[in-house]
Every structure is written in structure tokens, then in C-alpha cells.
Design a protein around this motif. Structure first.
Motif, PDB file in Angstrom:
ATOM      1  N   SER A 113       0.834  -1.204   0.000  1.00 16.79           N
ATOM      2  CA  SER A 113       0.000   0.000   0.000  1.00 16.79           C
ATOM      3  C   SER A 113       0.870   1.256   0.000  1.00 16.79           C
ATOM      4  O   SER A 113       0.483   2.283  -0.587  1.00 16.79           O
ATOM      5  N   ARG A 123      -6.252   3.292  -3.292  1.00 17.27           N
ATOM      6  CA  ARG A 123      -6.139   2.190  -2.348  1.00 17.27           C
ATOM      7  C   ARG A 123      -4.908   2.351  -1.464  1.00 17.27           C
ATOM      8  O   ARG A 123      -4.941   2.083  -0.264  1.00 17.27           O
ATOM      9  N   GLY A 124      -3.799   2.779  -2.049  1.00 16.76           N
ATOM     10  CA  GLY A 124      -2.586   2.967  -1.278  1.00 16.76           C
ATOM     11  C   GLY A 124      -2.765   3.985  -0.169  1.00 16.76           C
ATOM     12  O   GLY A 124      -2.342   3.767   0.972  1.00 16.76           O
ATOM     13  N   ILE A 127      -5.237   2.534   2.730  1.00 23.92           N
ATOM     14  CA  ILE A 127      -4.667   1.582   3.669  1.00 23.92           C
ATOM     15  C   ILE A 127      -3.591   2.239   4.531  1.00 23.92           C
ATOM     16  O   ILE A 127      -3.555   2.050   5.752  1.00 23.92           O
TER      17      ILE A 127
END
Length: 337
Positions: A113, A123-124, A127
Motif C-alpha cells: 500500500s 487504495r494505497g 490503507i
């Protein structure tokens, strides 16, 4: 609300004991404190909660109660952070988000991530920012003044995500060779992480996210020397040797790397340590008082006389509150500055 990470790459420096005792003293001073146990060993959780509560937390059917449960939807890919209720440790003063050995499952997805955040993927960021968003949401709901973040002694991906989200950093140090040797690792890791996160935050995707992410400005409050023996009021000779070397090594290993970064408020990440004595205070070695206090789930200065704590030891236990109060007051002063 101010978030403070207690961290050193060197283990065995009394970090968790110090954090817990300062938190209890903060509560006595009228501050509302949230403890978050991000160490998979969950030592903070073990000394804060009684056995019955611990068994209920970690029973096979328990769900939604620890930091590991909070991140489970991200691990499975089924959703975002699931915010648990904090456990009240001292009435209207101190709360805890418990740790969990299964937190390792979340830590396993953090390296990828981080890379994804640097590449500018949603998404990185989602998270990587999860720990920060967890304590921010719980802290806001409880009207918390200070969030104390307990971390394991490593420079792994979990600590990276937490430290770049913290407002401040306190470095607990034992007065010994190995504690001092860990300083460059702490400083260089922070330098690398802050630089990379600033690069990620400059990506257009970061500016369009529908959720909050950390700024990446962890500022050094200072270090605390602890666990030295005292003879007639002064540290013993062996410890004095290491204590004398500490300021210069902190300067090179911590302050110099952090001065390279602007804090966005006219200072650097070496502040407020640079603006004050970089040593925030000292703690003596309380020997057998520490494990006994932990077994009672109490701060050292909360203990009463019993079959183990005799009259002379009780005097030492009560006197410890002066040291923890001094540290609490330093934290309040330096974060206000």
C-alpha cells in the motif's frame, strides 16, 4: 487533539511503562487521553486491562474489539476501517484501543500500500492512512486531548504508517550503548519516510481523496532517559558515562535529519525539542515496583501498601508521581508551544 508516538528502535527501554504512567498522570491533571496499542505484542493492553476483560477481548468469538478487528475489512478487501469502541481505563480520563497479535495480518499489506500511495493510487492512501483515521475518529468522538501511540521496537511498515501520522514523537531511552546506537536508525528512517510521504501527498490523487490522510509532519518533543540506578541522589558512574554522550548523539542521529523538513508552521520537525532542552526529563529504575504495578493494572504511584509493597517501597512508589507529573507537564507545555 494531539497525537504522540512513543518510539525507539531499541527494545527494553521501558517505553510502555513510561507511556502508561504518564497517561494516568495526564488524566489526574484533567486531560482526556486515548491509548492506542499498535504493538502486536499488546503489552500496553495487558497492563491496562484486567484478566476478565482480556479474556473477553481475545476469546474465539470476540469481534470488533481490537485494532486488528478495526483493520480486518481492509485486509479482506471487503471495506474500510471498522471503528471499535474504546475501553475506559480510568473514568472520564483514559481510554484504550487494545492491541492484538493478529495485527500482523494488516501489517503484511502495508508495504504494497505504501508503494501504491507513492504511485498515486486511492487504495494505497486508504490503507496507509488507516491507523491515522482510526485514532482520529475515536479521539474526536471522545473529545480526547492527547492520543498516546505505543509502537513496537522496529522500523517496519506499521510503525512507518503510524509515525508519519503522529503530531509528535517522544523517544524513551535507556542509558546504555545499544539504546544510543539505535538513534541513527530512528532519525534516518523518519527522514526517508517523511520525504517519501511528501512526494505521495503531492500527487493529484491525494488532493482529491474523499477521506483524510496524514500530513506527514511528526515533530520531535524530546527524549526521556530512564532505568538508571541512583546512589545518594545521583546516577551511578556507569550510567553517567552514557548520559553524558546522549545529547551529542541525539543531535547527530535525530535533530539533524529532522531539521531538514519544514513543519508547515514556520519551524522544522526538530521542534519543539530544538526550542527547549532536548532531554524532557529522567526516570529512575523502580525495580520490583514496576512488575508489581503492572500485575495490579496500576500506575506505580497508584499502588497501596500490601504484602509486597512495604512502607519504604510505598514512599518510593508515591514519589514516582513527581517524575511522571514533570514529564506530563513538559508534554503539555511543548505541545502548546
Amino acid at each position: 487533539m494531539q497525537s504522540i508516538a512513543f518510539f525507539n528502535h531499541k527494545g527494553g527501554v521501558g517505553k510502555t511503562t513510561m507511556l502508561f504512567n504518564i497517561a494516568i498522570e495526564m488524566g489526574r491533571l484533567g486531560k482526556r487521553v486515548l491509548l492506542v496499542d499498535f504493538d502486536a505484542q499488546a503489552n500496553l493492553t495487558a497492563i491496562a486491562l484486567d484478566d476478565v476483560t482480556l479474556e473477553s477481548l481475545y476469546s474465539p468469538g470476540a469481534d470488533g474489539m481490537t485494532v486488528a478487528h478495526a483493520f480486518a475489512p481492509l485486509v479482506s478487501g471487503a471495506g474500510d476501517v471498522s471503528v471499535p469502541d474504546a475501553i475506559e481505563v480510568r473514568e472520564n480520563q483514559v481510554w484504550l484501543l487494545p492491541g492484538d497479535i493478529t495485527l500482523s495480518a494488516f501489517e503484511e499489506i502495508l508495504p504494497s500500500s505504501w508503494t501504491e500511495a507513492l504511485a498515486g493510487t486511492e487504495r494505497g492512501f486508504r490503507i496507509t492512512s488507516a491507523p491515522y483515521r482510526l485514532w482520529s475518529e475515536v479521539g474526536a468522538a471522545l473529545n480526547i486531548d492527547y492520543v498516546f501511540l505505543d509502537l513496537g521496537p522496529n522500523v517496519g511498515p506499521m510503525n512507518r504508517s503510524v509515525l508519519i501520522g503522529a503530531d509528535y514523537l517522544v523517544v524513551p531511552m535507556a542509558s546504555d550503548l545499544f539504546s544510543l546506537r539505535a538513534l541513527p536508525s530512528v532519525g534516518q528512517s523518519l527522514k526517508t519516510w517523511v520525504s517519501q510521504w511528501h512526494t505521495a501527498n503531492a500527487h493529484p490523487v491525494a488532493k482529491a481523496l474523499a477521506f483524510a490522510t496524514q500530513e506527514g509532519h511528526p515533530k520531535l518533543l524530546g527524549y526521556v532517559s530512564q532505568q538508571f540506578n541512583v546512589y545518594r541522589g545521583d546516577p551511578t558512574l556507569a550510567f553517567q558515562n552514557w548520559i553524558r554522550q546522549t545529547p551529542a548523539l541525539v543531535e547527530k542521529g535525530l535533530l539533524a535529519p529532522l531539521r531538514e523538513f519544514d513543519d508547515g508552521k514556520g519551524g522544522t520537525l526538530a521542534d519543539p525539542a530544538d526550542q527547549n532542552d532536548v532531554e524532557m526529563g529522567t526516570l529512575k529504575n523502580y525495580h520490583s515496583l514496576v512488575p508489581h504495578a503492572q500485575s495490579l493494572r496500576q500506575a506505580i504511584f497508584e499502588m497501596e501498601q500490601d504484602e509486597i509493597i512495604l512502607a519504604n517501597q510505598l514512599t518510593r512508589a508515591r514519589a514516582s508521581e513527581d517524575e511522571f507529573r514533570a514529564l506530563a507537564e513538559q508534554i503539555i507545555k511543548r505541545t502548546a508551544d
